[in-house]
Structures are given as C-alpha cells and as structure tokens.
Enzyme design. Structure first.
Site, PDB file in Angstrom:
ATOM      1  N   ARG A 100       0.877  -1.173   0.000  1.00 12.73           N
ATOM      2  CA  ARG A 100       0.000   0.000   0.000  1.00 12.73           C
ATOM      3  C   ARG A 100       0.911   1.218   0.000  1.00 12.73           C
ATOM      4  O   ARG A 100       1.668   1.432   0.960  1.00 12.73           O
ATOM      5  CB  ARG A 100      -0.914   0.000   1.233  1.00 12.73           C
ATOM      6  CG  ARG A 100      -1.623   1.328   1.444  1.00 12.73           C
ATOM      7  CD  ARG A 100      -2.712   1.257   2.486  1.00 12.73           C
ATOM      8  NE  ARG A 100      -3.861   0.512   1.997  1.00 12.73           N
ATOM      9  CZ  ARG A 100      -5.070   0.524   2.567  1.00 12.73           C
ATOM     10  NH1 ARG A 100      -5.277   1.228   3.668  1.00 12.73           N
ATOM     11  NH2 ARG A 100      -6.060  -0.163   2.054  1.00 12.73           N
ATOM     12  N   HIS A 127      -7.341   0.731  -6.322  1.00 14.75           N
ATOM     13  CA  HIS A 127      -7.532  -0.162  -5.172  1.00 14.75           C
ATOM     14  C   HIS A 127      -8.161  -1.457  -5.711  1.00 14.75           C
ATOM     15  O   HIS A 127      -9.341  -1.741  -5.486  1.00 14.75           O
ATOM     16  CB  HIS A 127      -8.440   0.519  -4.136  1.00 14.75           C
ATOM     17  CG  HIS A 127      -8.375  -0.075  -2.770  1.00 14.75           C
ATOM     18  ND1 HIS A 127      -7.617  -1.189  -2.464  1.00 14.75           N
ATOM     19  CD2 HIS A 127      -8.993   0.284  -1.609  1.00 14.75           C
ATOM     20  CE1 HIS A 127      -7.770  -1.474  -1.184  1.00 14.75           C
ATOM     21  NE2 HIS A 127      -8.583  -0.605  -0.643  1.00 14.75           N
ATOM     22  N   GLN A 130     -10.049  -4.001  -3.468  1.00 14.96           N
ATOM     23  CA  GLN A 130     -11.371  -3.507  -3.098  1.00 14.96           C
ATOM     24  C   GLN A 130     -12.361  -3.746  -4.244  1.00 14.96           C
ATOM     25  O   GLN A 130     -13.479  -4.238  -4.026  1.00 14.96           O
ATOM     26  CB  GLN A 130     -11.288  -2.012  -2.771  1.00 14.96           C
ATOM     27  CG  GLN A 130     -12.594  -1.442  -2.284  1.00 14.96           C
ATOM     28  CD  GLN A 130     -12.975  -1.988  -0.915  1.00 14.96           C
ATOM     29  OE1 GLN A 130     -12.184  -1.942   0.005  1.00 14.96           O
ATOM     30  NE2 GLN A 130     -14.189  -2.505  -0.792  1.00 14.96           N
ATOM     31  N   ASP A 221     -17.486   6.816  -1.180  1.00 16.10           N
ATOM     32  CA  ASP A 221     -16.219   6.671  -0.450  1.00 16.10           C
ATOM     33  C   ASP A 221     -15.946   8.022   0.216  1.00 16.10           C
ATOM     34  O   ASP A 221     -16.625   9.023  -0.067  1.00 16.10           O
ATOM     35  CB  ASP A 221     -15.103   6.292  -1.449  1.00 16.10           C
ATOM     36  CG  ASP A 221     -13.758   6.036  -0.764  1.00 16.10           C
ATOM     37  OD1 ASP A 221     -13.715   5.866   0.466  1.00 16.10           O
ATOM     38  OD2 ASP A 221     -12.731   6.014  -1.486  1.00 16.10           O
ATOM     39  N   CYS A 260     -16.407   1.315   0.682  1.00 10.69           N
ATOM     40  CA  CYS A 260     -15.210   0.499   0.933  1.00 10.69           C
ATOM     41  C   CYS A 260     -14.791   0.561   2.393  1.00 10.69           C
ATOM     42  O   CYS A 260     -14.091  -0.324   2.869  1.00 10.69           O
ATOM     43  CB  CYS A 260     -14.078   0.948   0.027  1.00 10.69           C
ATOM     44  SG  CYS A 260     -13.668   2.690   0.227  1.00 10.69           S
TER      45      CYS A 260
HETATM   46  N1   CP Z   1     -11.250  -0.505   2.441  1.00 11.51           N
HETATM   47  C1   CP Z   1      -9.990  -0.537   2.908  1.00 11.51           C
HETATM   48  O1   CP Z   1      -9.032  -0.694   2.158  1.00 11.51           O
HETATM   49  O2   CP Z   1      -9.859  -0.382   4.251  1.00 11.51           O
HETATM   50  P1   CP Z   1      -8.494  -0.139   5.021  1.00 11.51           P
HETATM   51  O3   CP Z   1      -7.961   1.204   4.596  1.00 11.51           O
HETATM   52  O4   CP Z   1      -8.848  -0.183   6.474  1.00 11.51           O
HETATM   53  O5   CP Z   1      -7.519  -1.233   4.652  1.00 11.51           O
HETATM   54  N1  NVA Z   2     -10.120   6.480  -1.277  1.00 12.22           N
HETATM   55  C1  NVA Z   2      -9.743   6.060   0.047  1.00 12.22           C
HETATM   56  C2  NVA Z   2      -9.923   4.578   0.197  1.00 12.22           C
HETATM   57  C3  NVA Z   2      -9.634   4.042   1.566  1.00 12.22           C
HETATM   58  C4  NVA Z   2      -9.773   2.538   1.639  1.00 12.22           C
HETATM   59  C5  NVA Z   2      -8.309   6.451   0.325  1.00 12.22           C
HETATM   60  O1  NVA Z   2      -7.467   6.306  -0.574  1.00 12.22           O
HETATM   61  O2  NVA Z   2      -8.028   6.937   1.414  1.00 12.22           O
END
Ligand code: CP
Ligand code: NVA
Length: 301
Positions: A100, A127, A130, A221, A260
């Site tokens: 990540r 993502h 997801q 989101d 998500c």
């Molecule tokens: N939806 C998701 O990726 O959650 P986290 O940021 O908690 O991993």
């Molecule tokens: N769009 C959000 C998703 C979190 C799972 C982010 O990138 O923070």
C-alpha cells in the site's frame, strides 16, 4: 497473470475466473488449507489500514502461508534505500509482496525490480483488491453481474478507478456522479469507456445527481482520501448535495448501499444509510479476504 497492480491489466476471463475462485474458496475454505504451504508474503504499508492488513494476514494464514508485516507507516519507501534494492532484497526471501503506497509508481517499481508477484493493496490511483471484493459482493446479490447498474457518488478517486475498470470488463452499466473538479482521472475514464464499449457495458460521468435514478446500488467513499490535504470545510460545502442519505437513496430507487470503508457518518453518508437495511458494507469487508485469497492462490500455487 504475474501481478495485480490494477484491474485494467486483467482480461474479462481472468476477472471472472478470480471471482469464481473467490466464491469457491469462500464456500469451501478447508480445500485451500495448504494452498500457500511454505510460502511467505511480505506486506508493506506506507498508509494506515484496518481491513486490508487484517484480511491479508488472516487470509494468508487460512491458506497455510506465512505473512510478514513491514511497518512503513512513518515514511515513504525509497528513503532509506532505493525501491529497486528494496524489491530485489525482499524477492530473495519472500514469495510475494503486498504493498500500500502513496504513489502508484512505487508499486510499479516493486514489480519491475522484484522477481516475485506484487499485489497492489491501494495506491493513489487504484484499489484493485477492493474492486474485486465489491464485484464479488454484487455477484452474490445478482445472478448476472453484467446486468447490474452501479452508481458511484462523490470524489472520483482510486476506488472509483478500480470500480470503473471492473464494471467495464464485466460489461455492466456504471454511472459516476461527482462535483465539478472532482471527476476521476481523464485517462482512466477514456480507457474504462473503451473497455466498457468492447464488452457491451456503459460508463456515464455526470455532476447531475438526478442521473442516479434507476440504479441497483449506490456506492460512495470518503470525500478526502489518505494523502489528500484538502480542507474538510471547503470539501463539505462543495460536496453537500452529493451526500448519500435516505432522500438520495429514495431518488435513485436503489436497493443496496456500498462503501469500501472507513466511512465518515454524517459526511459522505448518513448513519441511517450506512447502518441501514440494504447496506452491504460488512459483506464487502468480509469479501476482501476471499477475493484476495483468490488472487494469492492464482499467483502463487
Ligand atoms: N477498504 C480498505 O481498504 O480499508 P483499510 O484502509 O482499512 O484497509
Ligand atoms: N479512497 C480512500 C480509500 C480508503 C480505503 C483512500 O485512498 O483513502
């Protein structure tokens, strides 16, 4: 399939096979107890996580593999040593890398300089894990996911991009409703529209919330993603008409709500919608693990 960097790199067949395998693993986990026997996966996170970190760790354990978490939350990769050296070293010991990162290019570098599969656990652009979990969730609710009408409302972001590619590959209809200036990346939109057209789907972009009418599921989101320093007050003023609340769900006639997570109750969605009947949030969260396990089994066994 050598990596999972983005859903756009999958063919329709590969996407359908991943969803089918995820359903099989979910229905019969004991058949996959040894699938990652002797395999080690390194997970590194430049940003916080609950669902992704926990679902990968527990999921890898359920497949008989071993997972090592590298905490990078206090600093970007590439500071202590180049990402290329980092990737090459990890590849000496690990069988896969889950990452990540702030910048998508970091994930691309891990894949370029490492010699093991890399799975994108969220970047500024995509993502994919997801997106896979979300289409798994929809395919559990609808017999034919290609007939689903999905609407995304809010900030055009990494999650939106992965949903657009997934819907396009599956030939579904997707409407993305964003305030002016907050649409998804233009190149991603054009690519997804081309993929949708090739598979009998449709991808519509608009700022008009009236266009939400007639959708099966409404997805939103956070209005401010990790790494985005926008002012909440300014964003709230701009995004207020795009909040998912009971009135908006009623206008859309949508049966299901999706997010998500993490969700900010009272900001992008009201508590009565996110916690109400028709909310698929926990099914999505559970399906993160099954979808990711399908990716791991496909890449590693
Ligand atoms: N939806 C998701 O990726 O959650 P986290 O940021 O908690 O991993
Ligand atoms: N769009 C959000 C998703 C979190 C799972 C982010 O990138 O923070």
């Amino acid at each position: 399939m050598n990596h999972l960097l983005s859903i756009k790199e999958l063919s329709q067949q590969q996407l359908i096979e991943l969803l089918t395998l995820a359903k099989k693993i979910k229905a019969n986990p004991s058949a996959y107890r040894q699938a990652l026997d002797g395999k080690s996966v390194v997970m590194l996170f430049e940003k916080p996580s609950l669902r992704t970190r926990v679902s990968f760790d527990i999921g890898i354990n359920k497949l008989g593999g071993h997972c090592l978490y590298l905490d990078q939350q206090n600093g970007a990769l590439g500071k202590r040593e180049p990402v290329s050296d980092f990737a090459a070293n990890i590849s000496c010991w690990a069988d896969a890398i889950v990452a990540r990162t702030f910048e998508h290019s970091t994930i691309e570098q891990l894949a370029e300089y490492g010699s093991v599969p890399v799975i994108n656990a969220l970047s500024d652009m995509y993502h994919p894990c997801q997106g896979l979990a979300d289409f798994l969730t929809l395919s559990e609710q609808f017999d034919d996911v290609s007939k689903v009408k999905l609407a995304y409302v809010g900030d055009g972001n990494n999650v939106t991009h992965s949903l657009m590619y997934g819907a396009a590959l599956l030939g579904a209809t997707m409407t993305v409703v964003c305030p002016q200036g907050h649409f998804p990346d233009g190149k991603v939109v054009l690519e997804a529209q081309e993929i949708a057209a090739a598979h009998g789907g449709q991808l519509i972009l608009t700022s008009d919330i009236e266009q939400l009418e007639g959708h099966d599921a409404i997805y939103t989101d956070t209005w401010i993603s990790m790494g985005d320093n926008a002012s909440l007050d300014e964003i709230k003023a701009k995004f207020d008409p795009y909040q998912v609340n009971k009135a908006l769900m009623g206008k859309a006639g949508a049966q299901y709500f999706m997010h998500c997570l993490p969700a900010y109750r009272g900001v992008e969605v009201t508590a009565e919608v996110v916690d109400g009947e028709g909310s698929l949030i926990l099914q999505q969260a559970e399906n993160r693990m099954h979808a990711q396990n399908a990716v791991l089994v496909t890449l590693l066994s």
